[in-house]
Enzyme design. Structure first.
Site, PDB file in Angstrom:
ATOM      1  N   HIS A  46       2.901   1.476   4.170  1.00 11.87           N
ATOM      2  CA  HIS A  46       2.361   1.615   3.023  1.00 11.87           C
ATOM      3  C   HIS A  46       4.246   1.188   2.456  1.00 11.87           C
ATOM      4  CE1 HIS A  46      -1.407   3.254   1.885  1.00 11.87           C
ATOM      5  NE2 HIS A  46      -1.809   2.311   2.525  1.00 11.87           N
TER       6      HIS A  46
ATOM      7  N   GLU B 101       6.303   3.451   0.852  1.00 13.83           N
ATOM      8  CA  GLU B 101       6.525   5.109   0.864  1.00 13.83           C
ATOM      9  C   GLU B 101       6.577   5.324   2.473  1.00 13.83           C
ATOM     10  OE1 GLU B 101       3.746   3.934  -0.576  1.00 13.83           O
ATOM     11  OE2 GLU B 101       3.419   6.272  -2.289  1.00 13.83           O
TER      12      GLU B 101
ATOM     13  N   CYS C 119      -0.604   7.658  -1.698  1.00  9.19           N
ATOM     14  CA  CYS C 119      -1.617   7.790  -0.918  1.00  9.19           C
ATOM     15  C   CYS C 119      -2.382   9.322  -1.003  1.00  9.19           C
ATOM     16  CB  CYS C 119      -2.559   7.008  -0.480  1.00  9.19           C
ATOM     17  SG  CYS C 119      -1.085   7.105   1.444  1.00  9.19           S
TER      18      CYS C 119
ATOM     19  N   CYS D 180       0.091   9.116   3.237  1.00 10.46           N
ATOM     20  CA  CYS D 180       1.214   9.415   2.860  1.00 10.46           C
ATOM     21  C   CYS D 180       1.818  10.804   1.722  1.00 10.46           C
ATOM     22  CB  CYS D 180       2.138   8.246   1.062  1.00 10.46           C
ATOM     23  SG  CYS D 180       2.577   6.292   2.202  1.00 10.46           S
TER      24      CYS D 180
HETATM   25  N1  LIG Z   1       0.450   4.725  -3.116  1.00 10.82           N
HETATM   26  C1  LIG Z   1       0.138   3.641  -2.368  1.00 10.82           C
HETATM   27  N2  LIG Z   1       1.415   2.538  -1.259  1.00 10.82           N
HETATM   28  C2  LIG Z   1       0.933   1.396  -1.278  1.00 10.82           C
HETATM   29  O1  LIG Z   1       2.007   0.628  -0.457  1.00 10.82           O
HETATM   30  C3  LIG Z   1      -0.126   1.062  -0.595  1.00 10.82           C
HETATM   31  N3  LIG Z   1      -0.646  -0.279  -0.352  1.00 10.82           N
HETATM   32  C4  LIG Z   1      -1.853   2.080  -1.579  1.00 10.82           C
HETATM   33  N4  LIG Z   1      -2.684   1.415  -1.512  1.00 10.82           N
HETATM   34  C5  LIG Z   1      -3.650   3.182  -1.284  1.00 10.82           C
HETATM   35  C6  LIG Z   1      -5.464   2.916  -1.242  1.00 10.82           C
HETATM   36  O2  LIG Z   1      -5.998   3.787  -1.701  1.00 10.82           O
HETATM   37  C7  LIG Z   1      -5.196   1.965   0.146  1.00 10.82           C
HETATM   38  O3  LIG Z   1      -4.047   0.717   0.427  1.00 10.82           O
HETATM   39  C8  LIG Z   1      -6.543   1.851   0.953  1.00 10.82           C
HETATM   40  O4  LIG Z   1      -7.036   3.070   0.818  1.00 10.82           O
HETATM   41  C9  LIG Z   1      -6.569   1.546   2.443  1.00 10.82           C
HETATM   42  O5  LIG Z   1      -6.002   1.506   3.065  1.00 10.82           O
HETATM   43  P1  LIG Z   1      -5.142   0.986   3.992  1.00 10.82           P
HETATM   44  O6  LIG Z   1      -3.882   0.584   2.786  1.00 10.82           O
HETATM   45  O7  LIG Z   1      -5.431  -0.165   4.925  1.00 10.82           O
HETATM   46  O8  LIG Z   1      -4.851   2.047   5.000  1.00 10.82           O
HETATM   47  N5  LIG Z   1      -1.073   2.778  -2.700  1.00 10.82           N
HETATM   48 ZN   LIG Z   2       0.168   5.153   1.191  1.00  8.95          ZN
END
Ligand SMILES: Nc1nc(=O)c(N)c(NC[C@H](O)[C@H](O)[C@H](O)COP(=O)(O)O)[nH]1
Ligand SMILES: [Zn+2]
Length: 167
Positions: free
Chosen positions: A54, A56, A91, A101
């Protein structure tokens, strides 16, 4: 002052634009800033670093790596007044099961909550696409971390974030 927040949120949105579109997550950008002098400690975007990362998370990994520390100890090298700008709220649950995060942010505050990330500036709440309502803000606030919405970027942030999703 407000212009500073907008400057940093725009830079975070620039980062989000670098993220490769995927249907299974959001394209997010983030910045870690030393609030004492406004210097940018790290920038990051979703999937920038290997391992389904992600935005963050990438910022924190970069700083840990620069100091040859394991990720969980990155708080030790963050200035006492570090703030995070992220286009989307951190998240609190990930479908992949990876550490959210919100937990990565909280563990930077170490014992007694001094140092580490003190504030999180976010552009939008997480849309309920992958997981239910993201209740991470409450958890951050319970640990004394302020969560502040920077308004005005919602449309752009969501357009970028969902670019990889089926229309
Ligand atoms: N704040 C935040 N920064 C990120 O860089 C990102 N990709 C998400 N995304 C949140 C979303 O809820 C998750 O991307 C899914 O739940 C899939 O989980 P994964 O990413 O595969 O671990 N949220
Ligand atoms: Zn996250």
């Amino acid at each position: 002052d407000p212009t500073d927040h907008e400057t940093y949120m725009r830079l975070a949105l620039d980062q989000a634009q670098e993220s490769p579109p995927k249907p299974s997550n959001f394209r997010v950008g983030a910045l870690l800033v030393n609030a004492e002098d406004g210097s940018i400690l790290a920038r990051g975007y979703t999937l920038e670093l290997p391992g389904n990362t992600h935005a963050e998370q990438c910022c924190l990994i970069k700083i840990a790596q620069a100091h040859e520390l394991p990720d969980e100890r990155v708080g030790e090298v963050l200035p006492g007044n570090t703030v995070l700008y992220t286009t989307m709220e951190p998240c609190n649950l990930r479908l992949s099961g990876n550490l959210p995060c919100v937990d990565r942010i909280i563990r930077t505050t170490g014992k007694g909550g001094k140092g580490g990330i003190r504030k999180v500036y976010l552009g939008v709440k997480e849309p309920e696409v992958f997981v239910g309502e993201n209740k991470g803000r409450t958890k951050l606030e319970e640990y004394g971390i302020e969560v502040i919405h920077v308004p005005g970027f919602e449309e752009d942030i969501l357009r970028v974030a969902t670019a990889g999703h089926e229309k």
